[in-house]
Every structure is written in structure tokens, then in C-alpha cells.
Design an enzyme around this catalytic site. Sequence first.
Site, short mmCIF file in Angstrom:
data_model
loop_
_atom_site.label_atom_id
_atom_site.label_comp_id
_atom_site.label_asym_id
_atom_site.label_seq_id
_atom_site.Cartn_x
_atom_site.Cartn_y
_atom_site.Cartn_z
N LYS A 79 15.55 -10.70 15.53
CA LYS A 79 14.47 -10.90 14.54
C LYS A 79 14.43 -9.71 13.57
O LYS A 79 15.46 -9.13 13.28
CB LYS A 79 13.13 -11.14 15.24
N HIS A 115 14.80 -21.65 12.95
CA HIS A 115 13.91 -21.00 13.91
C HIS A 115 12.46 -21.29 13.51
O HIS A 115 12.14 -21.34 12.32
CB HIS A 115 14.17 -19.50 13.94
N SER A 146 10.42 -16.61 25.70
CA SER A 146 10.02 -15.73 26.80
C SER A 146 11.00 -15.72 27.98
O SER A 146 10.58 -15.59 29.13
CB SER A 146 8.60 -16.06 27.27
N ASN A 175 18.42 -12.80 19.74
CA ASN A 175 17.87 -12.85 18.39
C ASN A 175 16.99 -11.61 18.19
O ASN A 175 15.90 -11.54 18.75
CB ASN A 175 17.05 -14.15 18.24
N GLY A 235 7.61 -15.33 22.40
CA GLY A 235 6.94 -14.04 22.31
C GLY A 235 5.59 -13.97 23.01
O GLY A 235 4.84 -13.02 22.81
N GLU A 256 9.96 -19.52 13.39
CA GLU A 256 9.37 -18.49 12.51
C GLU A 256 9.80 -18.69 11.06
O GLU A 256 9.02 -18.46 10.14
CB GLU A 256 9.74 -17.09 13.03
N GLU A 281 13.18 -24.44 21.73
CA GLU A 281 12.25 -23.31 21.83
C GLU A 281 10.82 -23.77 21.58
O GLU A 281 10.41 -23.89 20.41
CB GLU A 281 12.60 -22.25 20.77
P1 PGA Z 1 11.23 -14.43 22.82
O1 PGA Z 1 11.82 -15.10 21.47
O2 PGA Z 1 12.36 -14.39 23.81
O3 PGA Z 1 10.79 -13.06 22.39
O4 PGA Z 1 10.12 -15.29 23.28
C1 PGA Z 1 12.71 -16.17 21.54
C2 PGA Z 1 13.12 -16.61 20.16
O5 PGA Z 1 12.27 -16.64 19.26
O6 PGA Z 1 14.29 -16.92 19.92
#
Ligand code: PGA
Length: 248
Positions: free
Chosen positions: A11, A94, A207, A9, A167, A96, A161
Site C-alpha cells: 500500500k 483493490h 487480516s 501489498n 486492516g 481502497e 478480500e
Molecule cells: P491487510 O490488507 O492484510 O492489512 O488486512 C490486505 C489487503 O488490503 O490486501
Amino acid sequence: MRRKIAAGNWKMHGTKADLAEIAALVAAHGTMRAVDIVICPPATLLSRMADLTAGGAIRLGGQSCHAAPSGAHTGDISAPMLRDAGADYVIVGHSERRADHAETDAAVRAQAIAAQGAGLTPIICLGESHAQRAAGEAIAVVCAQMDQSLPQAGPFVIAYEPIWAIGTGLVPRLADITEIHAALRARLTQTHGRDLAQATPILYGGSVKPENARDILGLPDVDGALVGGASLKARDFGAIIEALQSTL
Ligand code: PGA
């Protein structure tokens, strides 16, 4: 047996200059068939990436879609548009999107249904907050989210997640990941039946890095990863793909 999936992803990262990373991924893993590889770039790069990955094994996905196929929705992108640009998958729900755009479980379900209708496989995200985890509510929260966010029928992919792991460099204890994935599979069996529950990949996200990928991806009921930051570099994502392959 269900397939294993390494999904990246990107983003809100990536311009034409970053297509070199996809070219490198195609060179290293473009014909790999043992695991499914999916990259979800910003929509602006989908068509170009479709050209770069054409004829190979790497699949593409969107990062969100509107529930309607078209209409007066300035700034939104529909599932048929993603399909047209070369996507086979789309991430929906997601955390976010849920936070930035106040997307509810009902909205996520509508997007997932729209995705299926356009021939895309939705990757439906679920996850608890840190406060919910600390209060011992993680299983109840993600199972309730799943109940409300899934379409009635497949196919779909689920991504667990934990919000606090995205992140941040933090990851749950391996036993906690195992517990949640088993709980999701059991709940899915109750709500959608054994056949679909057994066929549905449940990915872990939050992560995932080359350094921890082997441990996480080797867990029971973990069918792959949804990777944010580490998917931006072909070398790191390639190492995660190889970790996933080593679990076969
Ligand atoms: P990350 O993000 O691997 O940077 O923690 C995962 C995600 O949001 O899908």
C-alpha cells in the site's frame, strides 16, 4: 496444478529505509521455488527492489495501473511503465482504489486488460462490504463483481478480500471463506470454462497474519494470500510464506 501465491501489498508504505526488509526476505526466501512470492511495493521502490531481487524467485508487482499505455494522465502509472520498472504482476480493483478513486468494475476490467497487454498478470480484487455480508448478499455481490471485472481471457489471479476484513484484524469464519472461494470457482467455470477456472489462483486477503495463515491457507480452493500489513516485515511475511508452503 495451479501454483500457490503469497503476495504482499505494501500500500502507501515504504521508503528506501524499508528496503532492508526486502533484503531480509531475499536472504530467507529468495531462492524458494515451491510457492510464488510477489511483493507489490509503492511504485517509487519498484526499480530498487528489482535490483535487490534480480536473479531470484521473488517477483514484483504494481498496486494499480491506468488503462492506457501512456498519455496526459497526471499522477497515473501505466502497465508498460510497471513492466519496465521490473514488475510481473499488478493489483487491480483493490477496494481502497474502488473507494478512494471511484473505480468501477468496468474500469477494473480495462486496467486488467491493459496489464495483460503489457505482459503483467493482473491480481483482480473482489469483496463484499459488512452490510452486504450481514444481508446475506456476499456470494451474489462478489460473483457479480467478478463477472464485470474480469477480462474475457486469462491469465489472471483473483483475490477475494472482504472489505470489512482489510486492516481490521477481523476474518470471516473459515466456512465462509470456503463457501465464497467455491462459489467463485464455480462461477468462473461457467463464464470462462473449466480449464481457465482450474488454472486460476484464487487468493484470500484481509487480516492474514502468521497466527491465522495456516488455517486459512489450508482451506480448499484457497490458493494463497494477498497480505497487507503483515507483508511489511520480512519475518511476518516469511512465516506466512512458510504456512503456505506447508499446505503443499
Ligand atoms: P491487510 O490488507 O492484510 O492489512 O488486512 C490486505 C489487503 O488490503 O490486501
